[in-house]
Scaffold this active site. Sequence first.
Site, mmCIF file in Angstrom:
data_model
loop_
_atom_site.group_PDB
_atom_site.id
_atom_site.type_symbol
_atom_site.label_atom_id
_atom_site.label_comp_id
_atom_site.label_asym_id
_atom_site.label_seq_id
_atom_site.Cartn_x
_atom_site.Cartn_y
_atom_site.Cartn_z
ATOM 1 N N ASP A 215 -34.108 -19.188 -1.212
ATOM 2 C CA ASP A 215 -34.702 -20.367 -0.792
ATOM 3 C C ASP A 215 -34.396 -20.867 0.588
ATOM 4 O OD1 ASP A 215 -35.897 -22.854 -0.628
ATOM 5 O OD2 ASP A 215 -35.061 -23.780 -2.675
HETATM 6 C C1 BGC Z 1 -37.774 -25.607 -1.188
HETATM 7 C C2 BGC Z 1 -38.578 -24.623 -1.274
HETATM 8 C C3 BGC Z 1 -39.454 -24.365 -0.331
HETATM 9 C C4 BGC Z 1 -38.812 -24.220 0.954
HETATM 10 C C5 BGC Z 1 -39.707 -23.685 2.038
HETATM 11 C C6 BGC Z 1 -36.964 -25.736 0.046
HETATM 12 O O1 BGC Z 1 -36.212 -26.759 0.721
HETATM 13 O O2 BGC Z 1 -36.550 -25.646 -2.066
HETATM 14 O O3 BGC Z 1 -39.224 -24.894 -2.802
HETATM 15 O O4 BGC Z 1 -40.486 -23.375 -0.800
HETATM 16 O O5 BGC Z 1 -37.833 -25.226 1.302
HETATM 17 O O6 BGC Z 1 -40.241 -24.890 2.567
#
Ligand code: BGC
Length: 810
Positions: A215
């Site tokens: 993530d």
């Molecule tokens: C989220 C993810 C997301 C990523 C990119 C993170 O804060 O938890 O689900 O894909 O950001 O935007």
Amino acid sequence: MTLDLATKVALLTGASTFTLAPNDELGLHEIRLSDGPTGVRGLKFSGGRVVALFPNATLLASAWDTGAAYEVGRLLAEEAMAQEIHVVLGPTINLHRSALGGRLFEAYSEDPLLTGKVAAAYVRGMQDQGVAACLKHLVANESETDRNTMNSVVDEATLREVYLLPFEIAVEEADAWTMMAAYNDVNGVAATEQHHVINEIVKGEWGYRGLIMSDWFATRTATESANGGLDLVMPGPGGPWGDALVEAVKRGDVDESVIDDHLDRLLRLAERVGALGTPRSFPDDLPEPDSDVRREQLTRLAATGMTVLRNDHDVLPLARATKVAVIGRHAVQTIDMGGGSAQVNPPYQASVAEGLTALLGPEQVTVTDGVEVRTRPVPARGGFLTDPQTGHPGIRVHLLDAAGNELESRFAARSSTMIGMDDDFPDAVHTAILTGRVTVDGPVELGVLGAGTWTTTLGPAEIAFELELTGNGFGEAVLTPPLRVDRFTATAGDVFSARVELLSAGTFANAGLFGLIGQVAPRSTVDALDDAVRAAAQADVAVVVVGLTEEQEAESVDKSTLTLPGAQDALVEAVAGAARRTVVVVNAATPVLMPWLSRVDAIVWAGLPGQEGGHAVAAALLGDIEPAGRLVTTFPVADGEAPAWSVTPVNGDLPYAEGPFIGYRGHYAGRAAEPAFWFGHGLGYTTWEYSAARRLPPGEPNPPTTTEEAPPETTDVPDAPGVAVTVTNTGARASREVVQVYLRPDNPAQPVRLAGWTAVTVAPGESAPVTVRLDPRMWRVWNTTTGDWERASGGELLIARGLGDIRATL
Ligand code: BGC
């Protein structure tokens, strides 16, 4: 081809926020990623391209229709291909453990089988177009409080039987090409360093050949994460791998074969999405986000998942001649998506008021705004501010460097824009000037959001102040930036201007969301209730639209209560007391409390219905499309009356103490009060009788059925036990029934669980034989002592319309 170590390692961190680096020697092209559970936003976090906004995950799952999930995957792939995106960062397949979880709107259900089946279909729909899906977030990531540091404490059996199961199903049945490792720790080990989960279970036991990325900003180490099975660090450039990982290999802490395996997986992904060798060509004739074809698809997908929770006196569907009073803030500003990385920039968002007015005609519909629903003002909506340069609803943003030279002048349709994260200027942004023309007269609230040193002006009034970030810098700057609002008396045409010097220009940590806030100064609750009562009394039916907002349903926040925000309960009570008939539409993705439940005639749960939201609600209320949904999550009767509740870690730990007894499983075992509505509940617009239920042993061929739709994939499993039953539509309208079969093991340590379902559409007065093949995985029990699966034996099969309405027991 022999790449040197540093080059290999460099490829294993993103090249930017949403891209991966190309490499000529390998024939590797840039790979482009975009968020996307409810729309493919593109490479910019905010203010990017205008794209279609889909119904949210819980609403899609409520159709219990793998065909619809496949279609959604296909349509999202189209949205991706239109932007030359190779990887869509969804589906989110964490479970609805506690209803307080702020991000549940992105995830399908409290049930692992339903989640896994819907996810697998969505992934197939997407990947059949050559666009990669990403299962997220691996694993035990069911709440947001302290999300970067919290430790989910989950016993091994629960982890495997419940929280890993959707991932397993989506790997086995759809071979999802990527996954995302979560922010949290699991049993004391960071999800990005989970040798046990990633290497042993996912890549080992399941034989997963895809790529596991982190993530965003989740990776904390080089050695532990690389050895733990993480293949790719996101975003980049920069981050914890690079030189540190090269050194770790040189020291012998990480074997070079580990790096090679990560790179192999990256190249396999590239090959699968057409970014290796001759690059793929993307179709150029895909539907626009506001095309007729998208309108039809998005209206249908939203409306069919909507769920009739109550319908006394058959008040629904509404007759065409009905005079309707539409009431509530959510009626005029329907919430069509949740907050955070799932947000997109849609072409429009149809409100319920617009939808009902369009179908019934303006002479039959009155529209009355309701009580306040937010504590925190949001960027100006609905044309309250317009760009002084073009006149379009939104604002103008000038970005200047330190010398005062203009770097860019941009239009921000949603009255807010991201600065510093998606930008690629030669010089860093030092100052931003945001302007909007006010379109109303009278008392207004105007303000700004974003951290920095501000001066705002409206006519002669000038105010100077500073806004600082207090909490977790980056997340807060992007998701809940600091803000300030002041009251003014405006004349339509006035220009509101705000100048901000960014905190410390140019550093990534100070990137953030900036915008102008603007709204008519709020009315008192008493005035709002008076107006609502007056409108309700003059109509045949009052349709009150209530719900949550992005303050409750958003990334990075959790709820503290399921009570509707503001005085919405009082609004419903007041309307119910004044109206001849009251229909409540709940515009929220997750459970809310309904203290007025017994005093209204009908309740329709509408989810976060996407850009066609208002049209879909109107079609459902009038019965043009049957709201045939069944709940994907149990609605507790009161705060705390659920098998799992708190989402606040204690000393960093969040114990999943309920084990496998989450949601309906725990309610059925008596671990929480009888819920207001069970998982699986949903009335549709008819009534049903069940007869001739019998068990089909594994191997016995399916009896002939009249099921028109493709049954769920459980029927692919040849040795699956099954159930045959006849359903009779005893009402007056054609309707879609979801026949649900639950396994209730004899052993009380084993919770009841959904084991399969089949949907059938039946004409009024007709009967249909239905076969439900059950998923053998639902008989598995993890034996912690032997470290292996066993088969549960004994017990009953319950054929039910949600566990509150069991029709047969076998
Ligand atoms: C989220 C993810 C997301 C990523 C990119 C993170 O804060 O938890 O689900 O894909 O950001 O935007």
